[in-house]
Write a protein that holds these residues in place. Structure first.
Motif, PDB file in Angstrom:
ATOM      1  N   SER A 155       0.803  -1.215   0.000  1.00  3.63           N
ATOM      2  CA  SER A 155       0.000   0.000   0.000  1.00  3.63           C
ATOM      3  C   SER A 155       0.839   1.269   0.000  1.00  3.63           C
ATOM      4  O   SER A 155       0.318   2.364  -0.228  1.00  3.63           O
ATOM      5  CB  SER A 155      -0.925   0.006   1.218  1.00  3.63           C
ATOM      6  N   ALA A 156       2.140   1.148   0.277  1.00  2.00           N
ATOM      7  CA  ALA A 156       3.043   2.297   0.312  1.00  2.00           C
ATOM      8  C   ALA A 156       4.439   1.818  -0.066  1.00  2.00           C
ATOM      9  O   ALA A 156       4.692   0.610  -0.118  1.00  2.00           O
ATOM     10  CB  ALA A 156       3.024   2.941   1.697  1.00  2.00           C
ATOM     11  N   PRO A 157       5.363   2.741  -0.352  1.00  2.00           N
ATOM     12  CA  PRO A 157       6.732   2.327  -0.679  1.00  2.00           C
ATOM     13  C   PRO A 157       7.344   1.444   0.402  1.00  2.00           C
ATOM     14  O   PRO A 157       7.112   1.636   1.597  1.00  2.00           O
ATOM     15  CB  PRO A 157       7.475   3.659  -0.795  1.00  2.00           C
ATOM     16  N   VAL A 158       8.135   0.450  -0.029  1.00  2.00           N
ATOM     17  CA  VAL A 158       8.712  -0.553   0.858  1.00  2.00           C
ATOM     18  C   VAL A 158      10.047  -0.062   1.427  1.00  2.00           C
ATOM     19  O   VAL A 158      10.916   0.387   0.682  1.00  2.00           O
ATOM     20  CB  VAL A 158       8.921  -1.877   0.105  1.00  2.00           C
ATOM     21  N   ILE A 159      10.190  -0.163   2.754  1.00  2.00           N
ATOM     22  CA  ILE A 159      11.452   0.150   3.409  1.00  2.00           C
ATOM     23  C   ILE A 159      12.216  -1.130   3.715  1.00  2.00           C
ATOM     24  O   ILE A 159      13.419  -1.234   3.478  1.00  2.00           O
ATOM     25  CB  ILE A 159      11.215   0.937   4.710  1.00  2.00           C
ATOM     26  N   SER A 160      11.526  -2.141   4.251  1.00  2.00           N
ATOM     27  CA  SER A 160      12.146  -3.413   4.600  1.00  2.00           C
ATOM     28  C   SER A 160      11.094  -4.504   4.569  1.00  2.00           C
ATOM     29  O   SER A 160       9.901  -4.234   4.756  1.00  2.00           O
ATOM     30  CB  SER A 160      12.796  -3.328   5.987  1.00  2.00           C
ATOM     31  N   VAL A 161      11.526  -5.749   4.368  1.00  2.00           N
ATOM     32  CA  VAL A 161      10.587  -6.865   4.285  1.00  2.00           C
ATOM     33  C   VAL A 161      11.238  -8.126   4.836  1.00  2.00           C
ATOM     34  O   VAL A 161      12.466  -8.313   4.723  1.00  2.00           O
ATOM     35  CB  VAL A 161      10.113  -7.088   2.833  1.00  2.00           C
ATOM     36  N   ASN A 162      10.417  -8.998   5.418  1.00  2.00           N
ATOM     37  CA  ASN A 162      10.901 -10.280   5.911  1.00  2.00           C
ATOM     38  C   ASN A 162       9.700 -11.170   6.208  1.00  2.00           C
ATOM     39  O   ASN A 162       8.565 -10.708   6.228  1.00  2.00           O
ATOM     40  CB  ASN A 162      11.752 -10.111   7.178  1.00  2.00           C
ATOM     41  N   THR A 163       9.955 -12.437   6.464  1.00  2.00           N
ATOM     42  CA  THR A 163       8.902 -13.367   6.872  1.00  2.00           C
ATOM     43  C   THR A 163       9.521 -14.562   7.570  1.00  2.00           C
ATOM     44  O   THR A 163      10.686 -14.914   7.309  1.00  2.00           O
ATOM     45  CB  THR A 163       8.066 -13.846   5.680  1.00  2.00           C
ATOM     46  N   ALA A 164       8.737 -15.171   8.452  1.00  2.00           N
ATOM     47  CA  ALA A 164       9.175 -16.415   9.080  1.00  2.00           C
ATOM     48  C   ALA A 164       8.914 -17.605   8.176  1.00  2.00           C
ATOM     49  O   ALA A 164       9.406 -18.703   8.427  1.00  2.00           O
ATOM     50  CB  ALA A 164       8.460 -16.610  10.418  1.00  2.00           C
ATOM     51  N   GLY A 165       8.126 -17.407   7.104  1.00  2.00           N
ATOM     52  CA  GLY A 165       7.803 -18.491   6.193  1.00  2.00           C
ATOM     53  C   GLY A 165       6.812 -19.460   6.792  1.00  2.00           C
ATOM     54  O   GLY A 165       6.204 -19.214   7.838  1.00  2.00           O
ATOM     55  N   GLU A 166       6.607 -20.567   6.105  1.00  6.28           N
ATOM     56  CA  GLU A 166       5.799 -21.680   6.614  1.00  6.28           C
ATOM     57  C   GLU A 166       4.442 -21.208   7.123  1.00  6.28           C
ATOM     58  O   GLU A 166       4.034 -21.500   8.247  1.00  6.28           O
ATOM     59  CB  GLU A 166       6.566 -22.414   7.716  1.00  6.28           C
ATOM     60  N   GLY A 167       3.717 -20.453   6.307  1.00 12.88           N
ATOM     61  CA  GLY A 167       2.384 -20.017   6.651  1.00 12.88           C
ATOM     62  C   GLY A 167       2.304 -18.728   7.428  1.00 12.88           C
ATOM     63  O   GLY A 167       1.196 -18.261   7.734  1.00 12.88           O
ATOM     64  N   SER A 168       3.432 -18.128   7.792  1.00 15.68           N
ATOM     65  CA  SER A 168       3.430 -16.869   8.529  1.00 15.68           C
ATOM     66  C   SER A 168       3.154 -15.703   7.585  1.00 15.68           C
ATOM     67  O   SER A 168       3.263 -15.820   6.367  1.00 15.68           O
ATOM     68  CB  SER A 168       4.768 -16.656   9.229  1.00 15.68           C
ATOM     69  N   VAL A 169       2.825 -14.564   8.188  1.00 15.29           N
ATOM     70  CA  VAL A 169       2.541 -13.388   7.375  1.00 15.29           C
ATOM     71  C   VAL A 169       3.821 -12.819   6.787  1.00 15.29           C
ATOM     72  O   VAL A 169       4.928 -13.022   7.321  1.00 15.29           O
ATOM     73  CB  VAL A 169       1.831 -12.293   8.195  1.00 15.29           C
ATOM     74  N   LEU A 170       3.664 -12.116   5.702  1.00 15.61           N
ATOM     75  CA  LEU A 170       4.729 -11.340   5.105  1.00 15.61           C
ATOM     76  C   LEU A 170       4.771 -10.004   5.845  1.00 15.61           C
ATOM     77  O   LEU A 170       3.774  -9.286   5.910  1.00 15.61           O
ATOM     78  CB  LEU A 170       4.444 -11.128   3.622  1.00 15.61           C
ATOM     79  N   ILE A 171       5.922  -9.654   6.449  1.00 18.49           N
ATOM     80  CA  ILE A 171       6.044  -8.450   7.264  1.00 18.49           C
ATOM     81  C   ILE A 171       6.752  -7.375   6.449  1.00 18.49           C
ATOM     82  O   ILE A 171       7.902  -7.568   6.030  1.00 18.49           O
ATOM     83  CB  ILE A 171       6.832  -8.726   8.549  1.00 18.49           C
ATOM     84  N   VAL A 172       6.075  -6.260   6.239  1.00 18.36           N
ATOM     85  CA  VAL A 172       6.632  -5.190   5.421  1.00 18.36           C
ATOM     86  C   VAL A 172       6.621  -3.890   6.211  1.00 18.36           C
ATOM     87  O   VAL A 172       5.568  -3.440   6.675  1.00 18.36           O
ATOM     88  CB  VAL A 172       5.833  -5.007   4.118  1.00 18.36           C
ATOM     89  N   LEU A 173       7.783  -3.273   6.376  1.00 21.41           N
ATOM     90  CA  LEU A 173       7.856  -1.912   6.902  1.00 21.41           C
ATOM     91  C   LEU A 173       7.695  -0.971   5.725  1.00 21.41           C
ATOM     92  O   LEU A 173       8.497  -1.006   4.783  1.00 21.41           O
ATOM     93  CB  LEU A 173       9.190  -1.666   7.600  1.00 21.41           C
ATOM     94  N   GLU A 174       6.654  -0.152   5.780  1.00 19.06           N
ATOM     95  CA  GLU A 174       6.368   0.749   4.669  1.00 19.06           C
ATOM     96  C   GLU A 174       6.660   2.196   5.056  1.00 19.06           C
ATOM     97  O   GLU A 174       6.950   2.502   6.223  1.00 19.06           O
ATOM     98  CB  GLU A 174       4.924   0.553   4.214  1.00 19.06           C
TER      99      GLU A 174
END
Length: 409
Positions: A306-325
């Protein structure tokens, strides 16, 4: 030195880990990224001289303010921050899970964070010790350092690679390197007790630890940028997607995982982030999207933000995609559908892309929590990603944590 504002304490993996500590690892000690166990028959299983073995992951955050040089190691088990030697002018801070590498124009300072794990495949050992300085590598700010249990490989900006023994680093000294022949495109990556390199023409080459080429799989990787080692193999980022390199009983094979269509250079995946041990990789995909690479399924997915991406990560295996915007908030996306499922209030002081020339905040992820550094606010947030990105703890610090990595994972 700091005040921890605690909502709930970090969850413990003790029940699982206690069982792991009782599991035998006979015949596998040569794979451990730690000093060898004492020869005495009375030494307990998993013994490492000078370190304490624990039943749960001993995560720590290494933090640095490039302007002042102030550095801290934040112990996430005790909640205490410890002062370590200052390093000014740090342009990047990287880690291999135990050692933190402070990249500067005058060389790379190495810090033993005092927290690490030894993964034997069927069980894991966790260790803790005092953090200590190791020394300085003769490698500039553009050097790329990749490690495994046996070696740390430093590839400089000109493509020359030097191989250092991890055993020396673990004893608190740099040691003498072995030079790998030729020059390389991209970082040289240790994998399966060998070294993966790309020639200047982009051809894959496999070397043994002595620098002898032992295999040349029929594979190319043009314009390599970014790499990661997963349980499914080593991943190299290429102009047309990713190259997955696997080893089976001494034989190395390579498989291309291409993008579904042509991707502009500025939208390529060039900087992978993931939870250690996970086979789900993430990377920015231009301003308002992120890439998710499922190594198991050999598929790419592009998730719009929804906004420009600053950082991204995930734990994988069904976890959410975590995005700092760019709004300073963490956004959680369902990887399967690409839909936003949760969002926090702003957690960054000021605009997260206004960093005064320093690195932008990052999201580090382990088996139960994520961590977000707020440099201007002089704090670090601990995030429970399994509970709608709830802020579990906030650590107030006496330095600006502009650079952050997590060790002990």
């Amino acid at each position: 030195m700091f005040v921890g504002r605690n909502v709930t304490a970090r969850s413990s993996a003790a029940l699982v880990a206690v069982a792991l500590l009782t599991t035998s690892c006979a015949g596998q000690d040569g794979n451990a990224s730690t000093p060898k166990a004492a020869a005495s028959p009375s030494a307990p299983h998993g013994y490492v001289e000078g370190a304490q073995e624990r039943a749960e992951q001993q995560s720590r955050l290494v933090l640095n303010d490039p302007e002042t040089g102030d550095s801290r190691v934040l112990d996430l088990i005790t909640g205490k921050a410890h002062e370590v030697p200052r390093t000014t002018g740090t342009t990047r801070l990287t880690t291999d899970g135990r050692f933190a590498y402070f990249h500067t124009a005058g060389g790379t300072r190495v810090l033993d964070s005092g927290a690490w794990m030894v993964d034997h495949g069927d069980h894991v050992h966790y260790y803790r010790a005092k953090a200590r300085g190791v020394g300085r590598l003769p490698a500039g700010a553009d050097a790329r350092i990749r490690s495994d249990a046996g070696v740390a490989v430093v590839t400089d900006g000109d493509g020359r690679a030097a191989v250092y023994r991890r055993a020396a680093l673990e004893k608190g000294r740099i040691g003498s390197p072995r030079t790998l022949p030729g020059t390389h495109a991209g970082a040289v990556v240790p994998y399966a007790e060998h070294l993966l390199g790309l020639t200047e023409e982009g051809k894959l080459a496999v070397y043994d630890r002595e620098g002898k080429r032992v295999a040349s799989p029929d594979a190319r990787c043009e314009e390599p940028k970014g790499d990661a080692v997963t349980r499914r193999g080593a991943v190299l980022g290429c102009a047309d997607g990713a190259l997955l390199v696997r080893e089976d009983d001494g034989t190395f094979t390579a498989e291309k995982i291409p993008y579904d269509s042509d991707v502009p250079e500025r939208e390529r995946a060039t900087d992978f982030h993931h939870r250690p041990g996970s086979d789900t990789l993430t990377a920015p995909a231009g301003d308002r999207a992120v890439w998710v690479l499922d190594v198991t399924e050999r598929t790419w997915k592009r998730v719009k933000t929804s906004a420009p991406v600053i950082s991204v990560n995930t734990a994988g295996e069904g976890s959410v995609l975590i995005v700092l915007e760019a709004d300073g908030s963490l956004h959680g996306y369902d990887i399967a559908t690409g839909k936003q499922v949760t969002r926090t209030k702003p957690l960054i002081t000021g605009a997260p892309d206004d960093t005064d020339g320093n690195a932008a905040p990052v999201v580090e992820v382990d088996r139960s929590r994520a961590y977000l550094n707020d440099p201007k606010g002089k704090r670090v947030h601990e995030i429970d990603y399994n509970d709608n990105l709830r802020v579990a703890r906030t650590f107030d610090l006496d330095i600006a944590p502009s650079l952050m990595v997590e060790t002990g994972r």
